[in-house]
Scaffold this motif. Structure first.
Motif, PDB file in Angstrom:
ATOM      1  N   UNK A 158       0.674  -0.967  -0.182  1.00 15.27           N
ATOM      2  CA  UNK A 158      -0.028  -0.025   0.238  1.00 15.27           C
ATOM      3  C   UNK A 158       0.897   1.311  -0.488  1.00 15.27           C
ATOM      4  N   UNK A 159       1.927   0.993   0.265  1.00 12.93           N
ATOM      5  CA  UNK A 159       2.974   2.532   0.127  1.00 12.93           C
ATOM      6  C   UNK A 159       2.625   3.028  -0.987  1.00 12.93           C
ATOM      7  N   UNK A 160       2.529   4.236  -0.607  1.00  8.63           N
ATOM      8  CA  UNK A 160       2.534   4.858  -2.687  1.00  8.63           C
ATOM      9  C   UNK A 160       3.536   4.976  -3.204  1.00  8.63           C
ATOM     10  N   UNK A 161       3.660   4.393  -4.732  1.00  9.12           N
ATOM     11  CA  UNK A 161       4.134   4.588  -4.982  1.00  9.12           C
ATOM     12  C   UNK A 161       5.327   6.047  -6.244  1.00  9.12           C
ATOM     13  N   UNK A 162       6.303   6.373  -5.558  1.00 13.94           N
ATOM     14  CA  UNK A 162       7.298   7.545  -5.779  1.00 13.94           C
ATOM     15  C   UNK A 162       8.207   7.868  -6.943  1.00 13.94           C
TER      16      UNK A 162
END
Lengths: 274, 160
Positions: free
Chosen positions: A261-265
């Motif tokens: 769920x970590x936002x993609x940077x």
């Protein structure tokens, strides 16, 4: 209570224990119908001892699962009706314990998945409560009648492979759905990369629970080992691995959920040096 | 299926867990979490209220200090004004007094001059009268009688 009364009670208690001990040795045991191999095989596979559920033959583990849900429902309902409305800003002991429990899972979820902790904390709370109490459930040895008419003591639901697969698979689906909601296709791909996760989770849980069950079965199979030893094997080990299995599953679920769920940077493109 | 895996039972386990999730979520987790959030909000509000009050008190203190400074300035200005007025009044009084003194002196000087002139005039008139009288006497009488009278008078003064 005077010293004399205490002494009388102690002596009486010791006499009862001694009488019971003698009785267990003197009274002849019923001939075992199955060998230890059969007993242990049945504990693993539940092929022979089935229980009827609305006319359907199911493993005793499933009955255990429903019984635990029923017990937890009643307990939760009592707490909801009688305890939660009386919550105060400065908590009492029981309120502090409940809040500590919820706070513990919220903390784990926020640490491992800082971007989407809310659903995760609720999931790991329920999963941990379920694993912990379902593991402890086997200690009570609640009896059920099999379809053969023989009694069987209800095991921990997760020592049934179907229960463990359900738990592992469901946790994986939860992680997958979290990934899809948070990162769409990228989240799904991230979750699917760990395709071995549901299998490893299921079988880790199944193996751990089953090992406890087998050791207990083994100990109870031999009459001579039925004294004192079950106190350690049956109670302490059960308590310990109830705690450990809950902790392992929620930690794994939190870490994987946090990862997917970590936002993609997007990495900044390196400028061409001419 | 190997290992006695039964999909129907797996689905029943999943059903059981979902049911348990709903029960524990709505009866335990959510109300407790809500209460905890409420408590956090309560202390947050209290903290914000305290900060707001503290900031208001600081502003009030600053305003009072400004007012005090303003009052000090006003007092200093009024004192200066009062001193100036006092100085002016004193100068006026001194000037008026000097004027009065000058006027009194002038009046006294004029009076003295008039008195002096009056005395001189009166003395001149008297001298003129005496001279006139003496001359008339000298003209009307015998000079020897006058000499006799003079000598007689002188003897009488000598005997006395």
């Amino acid at each position: 209570m005077t010293k004399k009364t205490k002494k009388v009670i102690l002596i009486t208690f010791a006499c009862i224990l001694a009488a019971l001990l003698v009785a267990t040795i003197v009274v002849p045991s019923v001939e075992k119908e199955e060998s230890i191999q059969e007993t242990m095989k049945d504990a693993v596979l539940h092929e022979s001892n089935k229980v009827s559920l609305f006319g359907m033959e199911v493993n005793p583990g499933l009955i255990s699962a429903f019984v635990i849900t029923g017990i937890l429902f009643v307990v939760a309902l009592i707490i909801r009706i009688f305890v939660i409305p009386k919550f105060t800003i400065i908590p009492g002991k029981f309120q502090a314990m409940l809040e500590k429990l919820v706070g513990l899972f919220t903390g784990i979820a926020e640490t491992n998945s800082p971007h989407r902790p809310n659903v995760l904390s609720a999931y790991i709370f329920v999963a941990a409560v379920y694993i912990f109490f379902s593991t402890l459930f086997e200690m009570f040895g609640i009896q059920a009648v099999t379809t053969n008419g023989t009694p069987v003591s209800l095991p921990a639901p997760l020592s049934d492979i179907n229960g463990a697969i359900a738990m592992g698979g469901m946790t994986y689906l939860f992680i997958l759905s979290g990934g899809i909601i948070a990162n769409k296709a990228r989240g799904a791909v991230n979750s699917l990369k760990d395709f071995s996760l549901p299998i490893s989770m299921s079988f880790r849980l199944f193996g751990a629970m089953l090992s406890g069950l087998l050791v207990t079965e083994l100990v109870y199979y031999v009459q001579a080992l039925s004294y004192v030893l079950p106190l350690i094997v049956g109670v302490l080990f059960t308590l310990l691995h109830a705690f450990i299995q809950s902790y392992v599953l929620i930690t794994l679920a939190s870490i994987f959920y946090g990862e997917v769920t970590e936002p993609h940077v997007k990495k900044p493109k390196k400028g061409k040096n001419k | 299926m190997p290992l006695n895996i039964d999909w129907k039972q797996i689905l029943l386990h999943i059903f059981n867990f979902v049911l348990l999730f709903a029960i524990l979520f709505f009866l335990l987790y959510n109300p407790i979490k809500k209460f905890m959030d409420k408590r956090v909000q309560y202390y947050k509000d209290m903290d914000e209220d305290t900060k707001r009050r503290s900031s208001e008190a600081d502003e009030m203190k600053e305003a009072y200090e400004q007012k005090l400074a303003q009052v000090d300035e006003e007092i200093a200005a009024k004192r200066k004004e009062a001193e100036e007025q006092e100085e002016k009044r004193r100068a006026e009084v001194e000037e008026r007094t000097a004027e009065e003194v000058r006027s009194i002196l002038d009046t006294a000087r004029a009076d003295a001059e008039a008195e002096k002139r009056k005395i001189i005039d009166s003395a001149q008139t008297e001298i003129v009268g005496l001279v006139t009288e003496a001359c008339q006497k000298a003209i009307s009488t015998n000079p020897s009688d006058a000499m006799d009278g003079f000598l007689k008078q002188a003897n009488e003064d000598k005997n006395d």
